[in-house]
Design a protein around this motif. Structure first.
Motif, PDB file in Angstrom:
ATOM      1  N   TYR A  52     -18.001 -16.169  -2.420  1.00 24.52           N
ATOM      2  CA  TYR A  52     -18.218 -16.675  -3.775  1.00 24.52           C
ATOM      3  C   TYR A  52     -18.844 -18.065  -3.700  1.00 24.52           C
ATOM      4  O   TYR A  52     -18.425 -18.897  -2.889  1.00 24.52           O
ATOM      5  CB  TYR A  52     -16.895 -16.811  -4.528  1.00 24.52           C
ATOM      6  CG  TYR A  52     -16.314 -15.541  -5.087  1.00 24.52           C
ATOM      7  CD1 TYR A  52     -16.486 -15.201  -6.434  1.00 24.52           C
ATOM      8  CD2 TYR A  52     -15.556 -14.692  -4.289  1.00 24.52           C
ATOM      9  CE1 TYR A  52     -15.924 -14.052  -6.969  1.00 24.52           C
ATOM     10  CE2 TYR A  52     -14.992 -13.532  -4.807  1.00 24.52           C
ATOM     11  CZ  TYR A  52     -15.181 -13.220  -6.148  1.00 24.52           C
ATOM     12  OH  TYR A  52     -14.623 -12.079  -6.666  1.00 24.52           O
ATOM     13  N   THR A 368     -18.654 -21.815 -13.248  1.00 22.46           N
ATOM     14  CA  THR A 368     -18.791 -20.372 -13.058  1.00 22.46           C
ATOM     15  C   THR A 368     -18.878 -20.082 -11.572  1.00 22.46           C
ATOM     16  O   THR A 368     -18.944 -20.986 -10.737  1.00 22.46           O
ATOM     17  CB  THR A 368     -20.029 -19.826 -13.807  1.00 22.46           C
ATOM     18  OG1 THR A 368     -19.988 -18.400 -13.812  1.00 22.46           O
ATOM     19  CG2 THR A 368     -21.313 -20.302 -13.165  1.00 22.46           C
ATOM     20  N   ASP A 370     -20.390 -16.908  -8.645  1.00 20.91           N
ATOM     21  CA  ASP A 370     -21.116 -15.669  -8.345  1.00 20.91           C
ATOM     22  C   ASP A 370     -20.849 -15.298  -6.902  1.00 20.91           C
ATOM     23  O   ASP A 370     -20.798 -16.177  -6.020  1.00 20.91           O
ATOM     24  CB  ASP A 370     -22.618 -15.853  -8.538  1.00 20.91           C
ATOM     25  CG  ASP A 370     -23.046 -15.729  -9.984  1.00 20.91           C
ATOM     26  OD1 ASP A 370     -22.648 -14.745 -10.642  1.00 20.91           O
ATOM     27  OD2 ASP A 370     -23.757 -16.628 -10.472  1.00 20.91           O
ATOM     28  N   VAL A 380     -27.389 -11.525  -4.730  1.00 16.12           N
ATOM     29  CA  VAL A 380     -26.940 -12.196  -5.936  1.00 16.12           C
ATOM     30  C   VAL A 380     -27.841 -11.763  -7.082  1.00 16.12           C
ATOM     31  O   VAL A 380     -28.979 -11.302  -6.853  1.00 16.12           O
ATOM     32  CB  VAL A 380     -26.977 -13.740  -5.757  1.00 16.12           C
ATOM     33  CG1 VAL A 380     -28.415 -14.245  -5.735  1.00 16.12           C
ATOM     34  CG2 VAL A 380     -26.171 -14.447  -6.842  1.00 16.12           C
ATOM     35  N   LYS A 381     -27.374 -11.898  -8.301  1.00 15.49           N
ATOM     36  CA  LYS A 381     -28.184 -11.456  -9.433  1.00 15.49           C
ATOM     37  C   LYS A 381     -29.448 -12.314  -9.556  1.00 15.49           C
ATOM     38  O   LYS A 381     -29.469 -13.501  -9.190  1.00 15.49           O
ATOM     39  CB  LYS A 381     -27.368 -11.489 -10.722  1.00 15.49           C
ATOM     40  CG  LYS A 381     -27.147 -12.856 -11.340  1.00 15.49           C
ATOM     41  CD  LYS A 381     -26.434 -12.718 -12.687  1.00 15.49           C
ATOM     42  CE  LYS A 381     -26.326 -14.049 -13.406  1.00 15.49           C
ATOM     43  NZ  LYS A 381     -25.685 -13.912 -14.738  1.00 15.49           N
ATOM     44  N   ARG A 384     -30.166 -16.389  -9.795  1.00 14.22           N
ATOM     45  CA  ARG A 384     -29.156 -17.233  -9.149  1.00 14.22           C
ATOM     46  C   ARG A 384     -29.410 -17.352  -7.641  1.00 14.22           C
ATOM     47  O   ARG A 384     -28.493 -17.652  -6.874  1.00 14.22           O
ATOM     48  CB  ARG A 384     -27.755 -16.654  -9.400  1.00 14.22           C
ATOM     49  CG  ARG A 384     -27.319 -16.716 -10.866  1.00 14.22           C
ATOM     50  CD  ARG A 384     -26.763 -18.077 -11.225  1.00 14.22           C
ATOM     51  NE  ARG A 384     -26.504 -18.227 -12.646  1.00 14.22           N
ATOM     52  CZ  ARG A 384     -25.402 -17.806 -13.276  1.00 14.22           C
ATOM     53  NH1 ARG A 384     -24.467 -17.170 -12.606  1.00 14.22           N
ATOM     54  NH2 ARG A 384     -25.266 -18.009 -14.571  1.00 14.22           N
TER      55      ARG A 384
END
Length: 400
Positions: A52, A368, A370, A380-381, A384
């Protein structure tokens, strides 16, 4: 391997109630449902190791201690190993969007912790930044965190006190005195103290019937404690301050007596009006009057309430009466701009008590997280990619 939060002993973390692990049913109830469902799905189809990246979408001072201490305790309860890569150690400046910490471990055991981890990261980092800002804006003055009454319960209070201590230490590294303590015992360990600071509220003066009598009552029961007396209750700040000094000349001479200015913003300190206020500041810091840039700044200099003129008026009165060692503690509406105006006017404030300023941007957490790696494969999306560890290493390499 479980690692310590940041490699540096942080005062107060060992006694912080928010660092205590919670039973799994409580964690489940307090976390977002889609994380709980993800945990179950991953447990059913097969666990994997994930990394993360935690970040905050505004500039902050890094204050991850409570979050990482809580994570350590929870993962120990679950007997689940993990590692951390603390990119920005406690007290370090963090730019908007920069990864603050990477946490690697079991997806099953980390999935349901994200909500609670973010709660313990975002607001302390923002508040630490605010504590740093206010301390460096008035660098030669001590600060006291009096924010407990402005917090929504003890959990928030603990986060804010920790943040004030982190921001204060960061300010101290940059030459400011910073925060010396807080107003109550429970969070005092964050400031390397065993007790909160403070002597009396306005209510005690109302009960006693006079400022001097309230001081006498306090000193009778707490003779070893330095005496700080509120002097605005009857609107006779100078008169009552001098009366207390004459009643306790030994404390005044020893520097163990202080007067706290908390004059309401609807009136001037005793003996002042717009003309007199202007004259006081013009006598001590004429350049400040010539530099002011807004109506609010002018009000902080010569307006009602606890202005620079009010502080100078009290200092002049104490010195002229033979009490040069009596300290001045100021409170009421102190933020960065007011402190900067006080610094510009060289206002002789020994301690500032700040309350609502530290948690005032509670809504600006923007924390936040990710996942940036699954079983060692970066993913990762879209949008990002800047969080990927390889991107960070490449950026460091190009800047070397």
């Amino acid at each position: 391997m479980v690692q310590p939060s940041n490699g540096v002993e942080t005062p107060g973390l060992n006694t912080a109630s928010s660092s205590a692990p919670l039973p799994d049913p409580v964690i489940t109830a307090r976390t977002d449902s889609y994380f709980n469902r993800t945990k179950r799905i991953v447990s059913h189809f097969g666990d994997c190791e994930v990394t993360y990246a935690f970040f905050i979408r505004r500039p902050v001072i890094s204050a991850p201690g409570l979050m990482l201490e809580w994570l350590k305790n929870v993962m120990a309860e679950r007997n689940s190993p993990y590692t951390i890569d603390l990119v920005h150690p406690e007290g370090e400046w963090v730019g908007a969007g920069e990864p603050l910490v990477y946490i690697t471990g079991s997806f099953t055991h980390l999935a349901d912790l994200e909500t609670l981890l973010l709660q313990k990261l975002g607001s302390p980092c923002v508040a630490a930044h605010r504590a740093y800002q206010i301390a460096v804006s008035l660098p030669h003055t001590k600060f006291l965190a009096m924010d407990a009454r402005h917090c929504a319960g003890y959990g928030m209070q603990e986060l804010m006190a920790y943040a004030a201590s982190v921001g204060g230490r960061a300010a101290k590294r940059d030459g400011a005195i910073g925060f010396i303590g807080t107003a109550n015992d429970a969070v005092a360990p964050f400031f390397n103290s065993t007790h909160g600071y403070g002597t009396m509220p306005h209510a005690l003066i109302g009960y006693a019937g006079s400022t001097v009598r309230a001081a006498e009552m306090f000193h009778e029961l707490y003779p070893e404690t330095d005496l700080v007396v509120l002097v605005d209750y009857f609107g006779k700040e100078v008169t009552d301050a001098l009366a207390v000094c004459r009643r306790f000349p030994d404390l005044a001479a020893q520097g163990r007596l202080g007067v706290r200015l908390d004059t309401h913003g609807g009136r001037f300190l005793e003996g002042l009006n717009p003309q007199e206020s202007y004259a006081v500041v013009d006598r001590h810091a004429p350049e400040a009057l010539r530099r002011y840039r807004s109506d609010s700044e002018l009000r902080y200099l010569i307006g009602t309430g606890v202005s620079a003129a009010a502080v100078w008026r009290m200092r002049d009165a104490l010195d002229e009466a033979g009490f040069p060692h009596v300290k001045i503690i100021a409170s009421s509406g102190f933020g960065v701009t007011k402190c900067a105006c006080m610094a510009d006017a060289h206002a002789p404030i020994d301690v500032v008590g700040t309350g609502s300023f530290i948690p005032d941007r509670w809504n600006e957490t923007y924390a936040t997280a990710d996942i940036v790696s699954y079983n060692g494969t970066e993913r990762v999306k879209i949008g990002r990619e800047f969080l990927l560890p390889s991107q960070r290493k490449a950026q460091k390499g190009s800047s070397a």
